[in-house]
Structure formats: C-alpha cells, structure tokens
Design a protein around this motif. Structure first.
Motif, mmCIF file in Angstrom:
data_model
loop_
_atom_site.group_PDB
_atom_site.id
_atom_site.type_symbol
_atom_site.label_atom_id
_atom_site.label_comp_id
_atom_site.label_asym_id
_atom_site.label_seq_id
_atom_site.Cartn_x
_atom_site.Cartn_y
_atom_site.Cartn_z
ATOM 1 N N ALA A 71 0.891 3.549 2.234
ATOM 2 C CA ALA A 71 1.425 3.747 3.582
ATOM 3 C C ALA A 71 2.656 2.884 3.813
ATOM 4 O O ALA A 71 3.640 3.336 4.418
ATOM 5 N N GLN A 72 2.625 1.646 3.337
ATOM 6 C CA GLN A 72 3.786 0.770 3.493
ATOM 7 C C GLN A 72 4.993 1.317 2.743
ATOM 8 O O GLN A 72 6.113 1.297 3.261
ATOM 9 N N THR A 97 0.844 -1.190 0.000
ATOM 10 C CA THR A 97 0.000 0.000 0.000
ATOM 11 C C THR A 97 0.884 1.246 0.000
ATOM 12 O O THR A 97 2.104 1.172 0.193
ATOM 13 N N VAL A 144 3.279 -2.278 9.069
ATOM 14 C CA VAL A 144 2.116 -1.429 8.798
ATOM 15 C C VAL A 144 0.980 -2.344 8.362
ATOM 16 O O VAL A 144 1.140 -3.151 7.445
ATOM 17 N N ALA A 200 5.569 4.464 1.924
ATOM 18 C CA ALA A 200 6.018 5.709 2.548
ATOM 19 C C ALA A 200 6.788 5.434 3.834
ATOM 20 O O ALA A 200 7.886 5.983 4.041
ATOM 21 N N TYR A 201 6.228 4.607 4.710
ATOM 22 C CA TYR A 201 6.908 4.309 5.971
ATOM 23 C C TYR A 201 8.228 3.586 5.741
ATOM 24 O O TYR A 201 9.238 3.882 6.385
ATOM 25 N N HIS A 229 -4.424 -2.471 4.266
ATOM 26 C CA HIS A 229 -5.741 -1.832 4.192
ATOM 27 C C HIS A 229 -6.819 -2.878 3.951
ATOM 28 O O HIS A 229 -6.695 -3.714 3.078
#
Length: 94
Positions: free
Chosen positions: A9-10, A7, A55, A12-13, A58
């Motif tokens: 978020a994954q 995702t 993370v 980005a982190y 989703h």
C-alpha cells in the motif's frame, strides 16, 4: 536496528502520488526549462514520500485504552408490575 520494509500500500500510494503530482504540476506551471522541471520532480518525490509514510503500517495498531470496570453493577430502576388478582374458580359438584 533494521528499517522496516515498505508495504504494498505504501509503494502504491507513494508511486501514484509522485506520478500524478508531477503531471499536474507540469501541466499547471507550463514550464519548459530544465531547472523548473527538476524543481517539480523533487517536489513530487518529496510529496510521494510524505504520502507513503502517512499510510499506516500493517499490523501496527494503537493499543485499546482500558476503562475501569464500574464498582457496582448498574441496575434498572423500573418498578415491578402490580400483581393482578386471579379470578375465582368454582368447582363443579358431582
């Protein structure tokens, strides 16, 4: 079975972890050798992968645990108020 795509978020982190941890380890170790930089880069990549996998994905949420319903409804044990006597009303005689 196909692997799920990471995702946003994954990504980005994980990317932020790799960049920031590499920078921090290079500044703290003050190494200038190629072997030291390679070890730090591999460690930062491993840390970024670990953070990215931590993370949550989703849409995948743990199922709610169902609790059995009580067999009898719970009732309040508050006594009813005592009735108040009504005042006596007199009728006017016409």
């Amino acid at each position: 079975m196909a692997m799920p795509r990471p995702t946003a978020a994954q990504l980005a982190y994980g990317s932020c972890t790799v960049i920031l941890s590499t920078l921090a380890m290079l500044l703290l170790s003050q190494t200038s050798s190629g072997v030291g930089i390679a070890i730090i880069a591999v460690a930062a990549l491993a840390l970024g992968l670990l953070v990215a996998m931590a993370v949550p994905l989703h849409g995948k949420r743990p199922a709610a645990v169902e609790q059995p319903a009580p067999k009898e409804p719970v009732r309040a044990s508050v006594p009813a108020p005592a009735p108040t006597p009504e005042p006596v009303r007199e009728r006017a005689v016409s």
